[in-house]
Design an enzyme around this catalytic site. Sequence first.
Site, PDB file in Angstrom:
ATOM      1  N   ASN A  88       0.848  -1.184   0.000  1.00  0.00           N
ATOM      2  CA  ASN A  88       0.000   0.000   0.000  1.00  0.00           C
ATOM      3  C   ASN A  88       0.887   1.237   0.000  1.00  0.00           C
ATOM      4  O   ASN A  88       2.113   1.132  -0.032  1.00  0.00           O
ATOM      5  CB  ASN A  88      -0.959  -0.018   1.190  1.00  0.00           C
ATOM      6  CG  ASN A  88      -0.225  -0.110   2.509  1.00  0.00           C
ATOM      7  OD1 ASN A  88       0.636   0.710   2.808  1.00  0.00           O
ATOM      8  ND2 ASN A  88      -0.563  -1.115   3.316  1.00  0.00           N
ATOM      9  N   ASP A 103      -4.350  -6.732   4.704  1.00  0.00           N
ATOM     10  CA  ASP A 103      -5.398  -7.619   5.202  1.00  0.00           C
ATOM     11  C   ASP A 103      -5.248  -9.039   4.665  1.00  0.00           C
ATOM     12  O   ASP A 103      -5.629 -10.002   5.322  1.00  0.00           O
ATOM     13  CB  ASP A 103      -6.778  -7.079   4.815  1.00  0.00           C
ATOM     14  CG  ASP A 103      -7.115  -5.794   5.565  1.00  0.00           C
ATOM     15  OD1 ASP A 103      -6.746  -5.685   6.744  1.00  0.00           O
ATOM     16  OD2 ASP A 103      -7.738  -4.896   4.959  1.00  0.00           O
ATOM     17  N   LYS A 117      10.036 -16.549 -10.381  1.00  0.00           N
ATOM     18  CA  LYS A 117       9.389 -15.430 -11.059  1.00  0.00           C
ATOM     19  C   LYS A 117       8.353 -15.931 -12.063  1.00  0.00           C
ATOM     20  O   LYS A 117       8.641 -16.794 -12.900  1.00  0.00           O
ATOM     21  CB  LYS A 117      10.433 -14.570 -11.769  1.00  0.00           C
ATOM     22  CG  LYS A 117       9.829 -13.362 -12.476  1.00  0.00           C
ATOM     23  CD  LYS A 117      10.889 -12.562 -13.222  1.00  0.00           C
ATOM     24  CE  LYS A 117      10.229 -11.410 -13.985  1.00  0.00           C
ATOM     25  NZ  LYS A 117      11.225 -10.640 -14.762  1.00  0.00           N
ATOM     26  N   ASP A 177      -4.897 -10.897  12.446  1.00  0.00           N
ATOM     27  CA  ASP A 177      -5.339  -9.573  12.896  1.00  0.00           C
ATOM     28  C   ASP A 177      -4.519  -9.197  14.132  1.00  0.00           C
ATOM     29  O   ASP A 177      -4.839  -9.598  15.251  1.00  0.00           O
ATOM     30  CB  ASP A 177      -6.830  -9.608  13.227  1.00  0.00           C
ATOM     31  CG  ASP A 177      -7.419  -8.218  13.409  1.00  0.00           C
ATOM     32  OD1 ASP A 177      -6.700  -7.346  13.938  1.00  0.00           O
ATOM     33  OD2 ASP A 177      -8.584  -8.013  13.040  1.00  0.00           O
ATOM     34  N   ILE A 178      -3.458  -8.434  13.926  1.00  0.00           N
ATOM     35  CA  ILE A 178      -2.529  -8.129  15.010  1.00  0.00           C
ATOM     36  C   ILE A 178      -3.196  -7.289  16.087  1.00  0.00           C
ATOM     37  O   ILE A 178      -3.069  -7.562  17.282  1.00  0.00           O
ATOM     38  CB  ILE A 178      -1.281  -7.408  14.452  1.00  0.00           C
ATOM     39  CG1 ILE A 178      -0.572  -8.298  13.422  1.00  0.00           C
ATOM     40  CG2 ILE A 178      -0.319  -7.067  15.597  1.00  0.00           C
ATOM     41  CD1 ILE A 178       0.563  -7.584  12.691  1.00  0.00           C
ATOM     42  N   PHE A 187      -5.261   2.100  14.486  1.00  0.00           N
ATOM     43  CA  PHE A 187      -5.443   3.118  13.455  1.00  0.00           C
ATOM     44  C   PHE A 187      -6.468   2.623  12.450  1.00  0.00           C
ATOM     45  O   PHE A 187      -6.563   1.409  12.181  1.00  0.00           O
ATOM     46  CB  PHE A 187      -4.118   3.414  12.740  1.00  0.00           C
ATOM     47  CG  PHE A 187      -3.294   4.486  13.410  1.00  0.00           C
ATOM     48  CD1 PHE A 187      -2.991   5.664  12.749  1.00  0.00           C
ATOM     49  CD2 PHE A 187      -2.839   4.323  14.704  1.00  0.00           C
ATOM     50  CE1 PHE A 187      -2.242   6.656  13.356  1.00  0.00           C
ATOM     51  CE2 PHE A 187      -2.081   5.308  15.329  1.00  0.00           C
ATOM     52  CZ  PHE A 187      -1.788   6.483  14.650  1.00  0.00           C
ATOM     53  N   LYS A 214     -14.935  -0.327  14.155  1.00  0.00           N
ATOM     54  CA  LYS A 214     -13.670  -1.061  14.223  1.00  0.00           C
ATOM     55  C   LYS A 214     -13.177  -1.148  15.653  1.00  0.00           C
ATOM     56  O   LYS A 214     -12.689  -2.200  16.091  1.00  0.00           O
ATOM     57  CB  LYS A 214     -12.618  -0.381  13.336  1.00  0.00           C
ATOM     58  CG  LYS A 214     -11.264  -1.081  13.352  1.00  0.00           C
ATOM     59  CD  LYS A 214     -10.286  -0.437  12.366  1.00  0.00           C
ATOM     60  CE  LYS A 214      -8.956  -1.168  12.362  1.00  0.00           C
ATOM     61  NZ  LYS A 214      -8.008  -0.601  11.365  1.00  0.00           N
ATOM     62  N   LYS A 218     -12.509  -4.738  17.251  1.00  0.00           N
ATOM     63  CA  LYS A 218     -11.147  -5.151  17.591  1.00  0.00           C
ATOM     64  C   LYS A 218     -10.927  -5.261  19.093  1.00  0.00           C
ATOM     65  O   LYS A 218     -10.056  -6.000  19.544  1.00  0.00           O
ATOM     66  CB  LYS A 218     -10.143  -4.143  17.021  1.00  0.00           C
ATOM     67  CG  LYS A 218     -10.249  -3.910  15.526  1.00  0.00           C
ATOM     68  CD  LYS A 218      -9.807  -5.092  14.711  1.00  0.00           C
ATOM     69  CE  LYS A 218      -9.790  -4.738  13.224  1.00  0.00           C
ATOM     70  NZ  LYS A 218      -9.347  -5.858  12.374  1.00  0.00           N
TER      71      LYS A 218
END
Length: 400
Positions: free
Chosen positions: A208, A277, A287, A306-307, A325, A339, A343
């Site tokens: 990302n 995710d 390759k 999911d830390i 976050f 969230k 969480k």
Amino acid sequence: MLTNKRILLIIGGGIAAFKSLDLIRRLRDQGATVTPVLTKAAEEFVTPLSASALAAEKVYRDLFDLTDEAEMGHIELSRAADLVVVAPATADLMAKMAHGHANDLASTLLMATDKRVLIAPAMNVRMWEHPATQRNLATLQSDGVLVVGPDEGNMACGEFGPGRMSEVPDIVAAVDAALSDGPLKGKHVLVTSGPTHEPIDPVRYIANRSSGAQGTAIAAALRDLGASVRFVTGPASVPPPAGVEVVRVETAAEMAAAVDAAPHPTDAAVFAAAVADWRVENASGSKMKKDGSGNAPALEFAENVDILASVSKRTEGRPSLVVGFAAETDDVVANATAKRTRKGCDWIVANDVSPETGIMGGAENRIVLISQDGAEEWPRLGKDEVARRLASRIGEALTA
């Protein structure tokens, strides 16, 4: 500044010992008094005369110096300092520290001191990665020993990898942080930062646009308040801050393992990393190549661990404050509030990362701090200022 601070500097026997001479000079420039102690092996790399000249202090070398030992000089040396610094900390010195050996002046001082100890490891990459060294490192960290580095790079032996002693400015920053009298002195905080890279094949990956700038700024702000910070970072585009313990990872699985390996107890955990995710479950070991058919390979995805949720829902060893976050592109407050509930964390730092905001990868941020008390909107600020405000709030929560 380190004005009137007293540093006992133990110089181990490694090629990096030459940096310790510059370290003496830089510490003195900051106002500190430096008392050097050389191991026998260190004298193969630097001379007592050079260390003494730069420190303007006597250099100590021998445990059985009768003049000093008549008054238990090794005990006095170990207690008179504000901080004991070991640079370079060789594999041998770390092993002695971890197992309580005291067969020379340096190791005896380290056993006898009642002050905090900061080590700057330096050794061959294979020695650093050896299971024995990693076990010793874990033992020292659980004992409260502070660690700066090592860095990654070319070795004097011709190999490349982690094991180089941190650069002198980074060690000075770590000394400054260790001696800080901020409100978070004595507190241990975990910060994750940056993106993760999930491999498709050996040359391609899914990632990302996170730069890691906000997480880096948060770690530095917490350090400046006196916290001992463990900084777990993915492959960010900004360098990690000095004066914190840096753990570099690539994938979400590696980040989860680094978080699980963090020494306990941890007073607060700030999960600023933009963790992928999903990972590619059928990643290729070689390759992938076009075959001319026009058909793209089918990628199969699996959810990453999911830390944030796993730490938030711990039954043992849960940090007193867990901060997550939420990078959203629509319905920021509603999605972030959901969230937080899902969480199980204490706070969520939410922001709008729609392309038009310029926040993802930019220099500014505009956040909403969501807690059990509701949503608190902050104005658009530089990421350093956001970090300072958030660190201050964390300090208030941990010291209330």
